[in-house]
Write an enzyme that holds these catalytic residues in place. Sequence first.
Site, PDB file in Angstrom:
ATOM      1  N   THR A 121       5.710   1.067  -5.180  1.00  0.00           N
ATOM      2  CA  THR A 121       4.580   0.487  -4.456  1.00  0.00           C
ATOM      3  C   THR A 121       4.168  -0.859  -5.035  1.00  0.00           C
ATOM      4  O   THR A 121       4.309  -1.103  -6.252  1.00  0.00           O
ATOM      5  CB  THR A 121       3.373   1.441  -4.507  1.00  0.00           C
ATOM      6  OG1 THR A 121       2.223   0.787  -3.958  1.00  0.00           O
ATOM      7  CG2 THR A 121       3.039   1.842  -5.933  1.00  0.00           C
ATOM      8  N   TYR A 145      -2.958   5.602  -8.941  1.00  0.00           N
ATOM      9  CA  TYR A 145      -1.809   5.664  -8.032  1.00  0.00           C
ATOM     10  C   TYR A 145      -0.738   4.673  -8.475  1.00  0.00           C
ATOM     11  O   TYR A 145       0.431   5.031  -8.665  1.00  0.00           O
ATOM     12  CB  TYR A 145      -2.256   5.377  -6.601  1.00  0.00           C
ATOM     13  CG  TYR A 145      -1.117   5.073  -5.659  1.00  0.00           C
ATOM     14  CD1 TYR A 145      -0.127   6.019  -5.412  1.00  0.00           C
ATOM     15  CD2 TYR A 145      -1.031   3.830  -5.018  1.00  0.00           C
ATOM     16  CE1 TYR A 145       0.936   5.727  -4.553  1.00  0.00           C
ATOM     17  CE2 TYR A 145       0.016   3.543  -4.158  1.00  0.00           C
ATOM     18  CZ  TYR A 145       0.993   4.500  -3.927  1.00  0.00           C
ATOM     19  OH  TYR A 145       2.038   4.218  -3.084  1.00  0.00           O
TER      20      TYR A 145
END
Length: 343
Positions: A121, A145
């Site tokens: 990501t 995250y």
Amino acid sequence: MQKKSPVLVTAGAGYIGSHVALALLDAGWPVVVLDDLSTGFETLVPSQATFVRGDVGDRQLVGHMFRDHGIEAIVHLAGSIVVSESVAHPLRYYENNTARSCALIEAAVESGMAHFLFSSTAAVYGSPERVPISETDPTSPINPYGQSKLMIETMLADAAKAHGFNYCALRYFNVAGADPQGRSGQLTDSATHLIKIAAEAAVGRRAHVEIYGEDYPTPDGTAVRDYIHVADLAAAHVRALEKLVADPGTSRVLNCGYGRGYSVREVLDSVDRVAGRPVARRPGPRRAGDPPILVADNRRILAELGWTPRFDDLDGIVADALAWERRQLPGAAAAAVPLTMTR
């Protein structure tokens, strides 16, 4: 691999995973999907794929799958992805993302797996010092995250050196849209992605769209993101797998985006245009862990994979998302009017 051997796709019953499975199948790769259906839907698993319900952290199950299906490559997409939730529940993210991925990597090493393709990501960059963001820019996540994904990248780099497999980490920017052929899309009822939410509002499934933050240091005060069509992202996975097989001595980390950013307001303007009517907007506070701007420098993926985006048009991304949402409405098969876009 001398031929196209079976590929394991984790989270292949999910939004991105189902599109990746479709792209691999379209390219002639046999696919085995592993998904626990905690957020996925069995209806999204392509009919040509083999489906196994289970946990990617179950080393015994995964080991049996490798042997039973002759799997020689992994495309690992399973994990939790909501930034604000990761801030509220960080240990849940380290358990579900990092610890389970560690178990999967261990199982892969034990089986002699040759190739590992990982869904990373842009959140690993945190709040970047400059845009567009290059793969060589500093990684400094500002939420659990992003940190959990960066830890997996580190594990893969160390394990690949120690055990002789190669890997590719694709750092996704903002994925949106739906399969242009209508075969898959995003089904979750608790969506947090802007284009999905706005498309739901445009078809009457939501009353409004909340704009999380209007005081960012951007031209219109709203957050800017690099939106990539899910079909182009899926195609990048196919090219990355092909490169892993063709060049087994090299591992790669690649941004996966278009190199063009759009603000929240610009996206909502696009939804208004494509839907033919305005979507109600309401101001809201910033969400925890959201950086102001994330835009990819995509020159490396274009050069190294020969990947050429086919759907890099914001209105086109929105049109495919809207078409998918309209298909989910009651009576859609009989009543829906298809959207047409010139690509």
